[in-house]
Motif scaffolding. Structure first.
Motif, PDB file in Angstrom:
ATOM      1  N   ALA A 101     -37.858  82.290 -21.013  1.00 35.36           N
ATOM      2  CA  ALA A 101     -38.030  83.473 -20.875  1.00 35.36           C
ATOM      3  C   ALA A 101     -39.567  83.777 -21.371  1.00 35.36           C
ATOM      4  O   ALA A 101     -40.381  84.878 -20.900  1.00 35.36           O
ATOM      5  CB  ALA A 101     -37.345  84.727 -21.080  1.00 35.36           C
ATOM      6  N   PHE A 102     -39.399  82.729 -22.931  1.00 36.20           N
ATOM      7  CA  PHE A 102     -40.290  83.603 -23.914  1.00 36.20           C
ATOM      8  C   PHE A 102     -41.394  82.196 -24.296  1.00 36.20           C
ATOM      9  O   PHE A 102     -41.832  82.038 -24.750  1.00 36.20           O
ATOM     10  CB  PHE A 102     -39.774  84.147 -25.520  1.00 36.20           C
ATOM     11  CG  PHE A 102     -38.790  85.357 -25.216  1.00 36.20           C
ATOM     12  CD1 PHE A 102     -39.505  86.304 -24.310  1.00 36.20           C
ATOM     13  CD2 PHE A 102     -37.878  84.727 -25.578  1.00 36.20           C
ATOM     14  CE1 PHE A 102     -38.844  87.779 -24.223  1.00 36.20           C
ATOM     15  CE2 PHE A 102     -37.025  86.802 -25.289  1.00 36.20           C
ATOM     16  CZ  PHE A 102     -37.852  87.534 -24.451  1.00 36.20           C
ATOM     17  N   GLY A 103     -41.445  81.529 -22.911  1.00 35.65           N
ATOM     18  CA  GLY A 103     -42.108  80.548 -22.876  1.00 35.65           C
ATOM     19  C   GLY A 103     -41.938  79.158 -23.765  1.00 35.65           C
ATOM     20  O   GLY A 103     -42.435  78.145 -24.449  1.00 35.65           O
ATOM     21  N   PHE A 104     -40.714  79.080 -25.106  1.00 35.53           N
ATOM     22  CA  PHE A 104     -40.444  78.018 -25.510  1.00 35.53           C
ATOM     23  C   PHE A 104     -39.849  76.595 -24.474  1.00 35.53           C
ATOM     24  O   PHE A 104     -38.836  76.300 -24.410  1.00 35.53           O
ATOM     25  CB  PHE A 104     -39.305  77.808 -26.292  1.00 35.53           C
ATOM     26  CG  PHE A 104     -39.752  78.976 -27.609  1.00 35.53           C
ATOM     27  CD1 PHE A 104     -40.565  80.310 -27.609  1.00 35.53           C
ATOM     28  CD2 PHE A 104     -40.400  78.070 -28.964  1.00 35.53           C
ATOM     29  CE1 PHE A 104     -41.003  80.880 -28.793  1.00 35.53           C
ATOM     30  CE2 PHE A 104     -40.469  79.177 -30.053  1.00 35.53           C
ATOM     31  CZ  PHE A 104     -41.194  80.528 -29.897  1.00 35.53           C
ATOM     32  N   LYS A 105     -40.797  75.763 -23.481  1.00 31.27           N
ATOM     33  CA  LYS A 105     -40.487  75.105 -22.861  1.00 31.27           C
ATOM     34  C   LYS A 105     -39.497  73.877 -22.791  1.00 31.27           C
ATOM     35  O   LYS A 105     -39.627  72.743 -22.158  1.00 31.27           O
ATOM     36  CB  LYS A 105     -41.047  75.360 -21.186  1.00 31.27           C
ATOM     37  CG  LYS A 105     -40.979  76.678 -20.940  1.00 31.27           C
ATOM     38  CD  LYS A 105     -41.073  77.007 -19.454  1.00 31.27           C
ATOM     39  CE  LYS A 105     -41.113  78.470 -18.630  1.00 31.27           C
ATOM     40  NZ  LYS A 105     -41.821  77.882 -17.384  1.00 31.27           N
ATOM     41  N   THR A 106     -39.620  73.876 -23.874  1.00 32.04           N
ATOM     42  CA  THR A 106     -39.377  72.450 -24.645  1.00 32.04           C
ATOM     43  C   THR A 106     -37.695  72.706 -26.269  1.00 32.04           C
ATOM     44  O   THR A 106     -38.351  73.174 -26.515  1.00 32.04           O
ATOM     45  CB  THR A 106     -40.022  71.338 -24.699  1.00 32.04           C
ATOM     46  OG1 THR A 106     -41.091  71.118 -24.406  1.00 32.04           O
ATOM     47  CG2 THR A 106     -39.301  70.300 -25.636  1.00 32.04           C
ATOM     48  N   VAL A 107     -36.523  71.996 -25.179  1.00 28.91           N
ATOM     49  CA  VAL A 107     -35.779  72.504 -26.072  1.00 28.91           C
ATOM     50  C   VAL A 107     -34.960  71.243 -27.009  1.00 28.91           C
ATOM     51  O   VAL A 107     -34.271  70.225 -26.148  1.00 28.91           O
ATOM     52  CB  VAL A 107     -34.351  73.162 -25.628  1.00 28.91           C
ATOM     53  CG1 VAL A 107     -33.451  73.004 -26.369  1.00 28.91           C
ATOM     54  CG2 VAL A 107     -34.940  74.504 -25.075  1.00 28.91           C
ATOM     55  N   LEU A 108     -35.413  70.587 -28.071  1.00 27.00           N
ATOM     56  CA  LEU A 108     -34.263  69.970 -28.839  1.00 27.00           C
ATOM     57  C   LEU A 108     -33.099  69.721 -29.353  1.00 27.00           C
ATOM     58  O   LEU A 108     -33.212  70.171 -30.238  1.00 27.00           O
ATOM     59  CB  LEU A 108     -35.487  68.968 -29.647  1.00 27.00           C
ATOM     60  CG  LEU A 108     -36.553  68.616 -28.974  1.00 27.00           C
ATOM     61  CD1 LEU A 108     -38.289  69.483 -29.398  1.00 27.00           C
ATOM     62  CD2 LEU A 108     -37.524  67.089 -28.906  1.00 27.00           C
ATOM     63  N   ALA A 109     -32.189  69.060 -29.506  1.00 24.45           N
ATOM     64  CA  ALA A 109     -30.877  68.961 -30.114  1.00 24.45           C
ATOM     65  C   ALA A 109     -30.468  67.816 -31.120  1.00 24.45           C
ATOM     66  O   ALA A 109     -30.459  67.212 -30.268  1.00 24.45           O
ATOM     67  CB  ALA A 109     -30.068  69.981 -29.528  1.00 24.45           C
ATOM     68  N   GLU A 110     -29.877  68.436 -32.001  1.00 25.19           N
ATOM     69  CA  GLU A 110     -29.135  66.836 -32.528  1.00 25.19           C
ATOM     70  C   GLU A 110     -28.102  67.971 -33.175  1.00 25.19           C
ATOM     71  O   GLU A 110     -27.390  68.632 -33.567  1.00 25.19           O
ATOM     72  CB  GLU A 110     -30.229  66.580 -33.562  1.00 25.19           C
ATOM     73  CG  GLU A 110     -29.456  65.826 -35.183  1.00 25.19           C
ATOM     74  CD  GLU A 110     -30.194  65.192 -35.758  1.00 25.19           C
ATOM     75  OE1 GLU A 110     -30.873  66.508 -35.855  1.00 25.19           O
ATOM     76  OE2 GLU A 110     -29.313  64.127 -36.615  1.00 25.19           O
ATOM     77  N   ASN A 111     -26.763  67.363 -33.110  1.00 27.07           N
ATOM     78  CA  ASN A 111     -25.513  67.245 -32.839  1.00 27.07           C
ATOM     79  C   ASN A 111     -25.601  68.270 -32.582  1.00 27.07           C
ATOM     80  O   ASN A 111     -24.174  69.218 -33.331  1.00 27.07           O
ATOM     81  CB  ASN A 111     -25.257  66.978 -35.007  1.00 27.07           C
ATOM     82  CG  ASN A 111     -25.817  66.053 -35.594  1.00 27.07           C
ATOM     83  OD1 ASN A 111     -24.975  65.059 -34.593  1.00 27.07           O
ATOM     84  ND2 ASN A 111     -25.652  66.214 -36.436  1.00 27.07           N
ATOM     85  N   LYS A 167     -40.679  91.877 -21.022  1.00 25.84           N
ATOM     86  CA  LYS A 167     -41.609  90.669 -20.559  1.00 25.84           C
ATOM     87  C   LYS A 167     -41.367  89.097 -20.541  1.00 25.84           C
ATOM     88  O   LYS A 167     -40.687  89.111 -21.675  1.00 25.84           O
ATOM     89  CB  LYS A 167     -42.970  91.263 -21.464  1.00 25.84           C
ATOM     90  CG  LYS A 167     -44.359  90.758 -20.590  1.00 25.84           C
ATOM     91  CD  LYS A 167     -45.773  91.620 -20.872  1.00 25.84           C
ATOM     92  CE  LYS A 167     -47.048  91.226 -19.705  1.00 25.84           C
ATOM     93  NZ  LYS A 167     -47.721  90.909 -20.740  1.00 25.84           N
ATOM     94  N   MET A 168     -41.203  88.914 -19.083  1.00 26.16           N
ATOM     95  CA  MET A 168     -40.757  87.587 -19.257  1.00 26.16           C
ATOM     96  C   MET A 168     -41.340  86.862 -18.920  1.00 26.16           C
ATOM     97  O   MET A 168     -41.695  87.102 -17.659  1.00 26.16           O
ATOM     98  CB  MET A 168     -39.262  87.220 -19.096  1.00 26.16           C
ATOM     99  CG  MET A 168     -37.994  87.672 -19.817  1.00 26.16           C
ATOM    100  SD  MET A 168     -36.752  88.107 -18.718  1.00 26.16           S
ATOM    101  CE  MET A 168     -36.238  89.301 -17.794  1.00 26.16           C
ATOM    102  N   GLU A 169     -41.221  84.755 -18.421  1.00 32.73           N
ATOM    103  CA  GLU A 169     -42.258  84.222 -18.013  1.00 32.73           C
ATOM    104  C   GLU A 169     -40.712  84.009 -17.453  1.00 32.73           C
ATOM    105  O   GLU A 169     -39.958  82.964 -18.091  1.00 32.73           O
ATOM    106  CB  GLU A 169     -42.564  83.015 -18.879  1.00 32.73           C
ATOM    107  CG  GLU A 169     -43.995  83.579 -19.631  1.00 32.73           C
ATOM    108  CD  GLU A 169     -44.431  82.399 -20.553  1.00 32.73           C
ATOM    109  OE1 GLU A 169     -44.058  81.464 -20.886  1.00 32.73           O
ATOM    110  OE2 GLU A 169     -45.461  83.245 -21.944  1.00 32.73           O
ATOM    111  N   ASP A 170     -41.412  83.452 -16.002  1.00 34.26           N
ATOM    112  CA  ASP A 170     -40.304  82.446 -15.112  1.00 34.26           C
ATOM    113  C   ASP A 170     -38.493  82.698 -15.351  1.00 34.26           C
ATOM    114  O   ASP A 170     -37.570  81.273 -15.229  1.00 34.26           O
ATOM    115  CB  ASP A 170     -40.598  81.038 -15.938  1.00 34.26           C
ATOM    116  CG  ASP A 170     -40.604  79.628 -14.815  1.00 34.26           C
ATOM    117  OD1 ASP A 170     -39.809  79.961 -13.437  1.00 34.26           O
ATOM    118  OD2 ASP A 170     -40.465  78.711 -14.799  1.00 34.26           O
TER     119      ASP A 170
END
Lengths: 244, 244
Positions: free
Chosen positions: A121-131, B218-221
């Protein structure tokens, strides 16, 4: 016309049920989604490989198998099984967007799914995760409301990642931070990486030492917020400000 | 010295177990909290009436009963029962603060608890609910992280409440709203009431027709956010702006 699969001992069904476990999802590079809405999102995203349905299959271009209610119950994670379940491919994406979210030891599947939904929704279109809990855990998928199909999900060693990607402005949430979110100045040129930590312990010391900018959310009369709420507020605020 | 209660058939235990059900909580005006942290918050708030403990009772001014692990398991809602459980009084509070939160048919206990936690953090210290999960449901209490002791929780008919309290600026979330949160102008003189709705359907039409100001985030996608996330973002933003 397809015949109906009536036995949970059917080899295809046995193999598919295994996808409920993380190790098989990793081995097969596949995961399950339940219900028409999510199967449709998977289809639109081009990752839908197979469907199992009770009565109707609207995805005629996909390999489809009709099953009985008993078999559907075995495939499903829900107490009331859906009319359709899809097998989706896990596609490795490695593209990094300008705004990214890093999850360090986030343990609640509902929190991860909710964060993925807010990230899209807020344009953080890469999510990385550890543990953290597996992205393809059924509860993560459900609470993400289809958002998992709209971004890159990457398992990574966050320490290595931060060291190797110094072009991002890293923001770590820290209840003891001196600076609050509203005091943080960001500009459109910043590539931003938000780091969230464990529900109880927050971001680990190992990660915190690598990060210059620590922020907190100003609160009255409460020590902390739910991690999905805190992360979503920060992503909302960064998105709102970078649009100006 | 107290003797240990060893049987779940003990009358006091049987009566206490009933508090796991909403109708008995309403009848007895009491509810249960599990674990030292929440029992302590209840104690500080002056609503702790009784404790049941396995080995240690730090609340020496409170009516206390030592119980066996078997009895504790019956009292508890958790798979790993805690060392202490408290019985708390439900105090009727009717004071309305200047910022209030209204919940119209919110059904997920985790969402309600998370919203209560955020409401306390952002100064919305009165929460009213209609057709929503009971405030004193064990999952609501757990996810509120002790916040339930720091605000007024009121069950009300929202339609009547809105009609009778026209000094508030009512804001209803609505995915089809023309105005976004950042376009909303508020000032310090406004008494603000935020209305959130059901996870699937949003705020009901009945309520929407009573409310002039509808807002969206307001949201994207993504079509929508988790209701606890949306509510928390709006409360954060209103709190941030009214401080200026």
């Amino acid at each position: 016309m397809n015949s109906i699969i009536t036995s949970s001992q059917n080899n295809l069904i046995k193999e598919t049920i295994k996808l409920k476990q993380k190790k098989y999802r990793l081995k097969e590079n596949a995961f399950l989604v339940e219900g028409f809405h999510l199967v449709e999102e998977a289809h639109v995203s081009g990752v839908l490989k197979q469907v199992f349905y009770l009565e109707n299959n609207p995805f005629t271009d996909i390999n489809a198998f009709q099953v009985t209610e008993t078999v559907m119950k075995k495939l499903s994670d829900l107490t009331s099984p859906p009319g359709i379940i899809g097998v989706c491919l896990i596609l490795e994406k490695t593209t990094l967007t300008d705004k990214i979210l890093l999850m360090d030891n986030v343990q609640d599947p509902g929190n991860i799914g909710t964060l993925i939904r807010s990230a899209v929704a807020f344009g953080f279109k890469t999510v990385l995760a550890e543990n953290s809990v597996d992205f393809y855990n059924e509860k993560v998928i459900r609470s993400s409301q289809g958002a998992i199909f709209k971004l890159s999900l990457i398992n990574a060693n966050l320490t290595d990642f931060i060291k190797e990607n110094q072009d991002y402005l890293y923001l770590a949430t820290d209840l003891n931070a001196e600076r609050s979110l509203s005091e943080l100045s960001i500009n459109n040129k910043n590539k931003i990486a938000l780091i969230l930590g464990n529900e109880g312990q927050g971001v680990s010391e190992t990660i915190l030492t690598l990060v210059k900018t620590r922020i907190k959310i100003k609160m009255e009369d409460m020590e902390s917020l739910n991690v999905a709420v805190a992360g979503s507020i920060i992503m909302y605020d960064i998105n709102r400000r970078s649009e100006k």
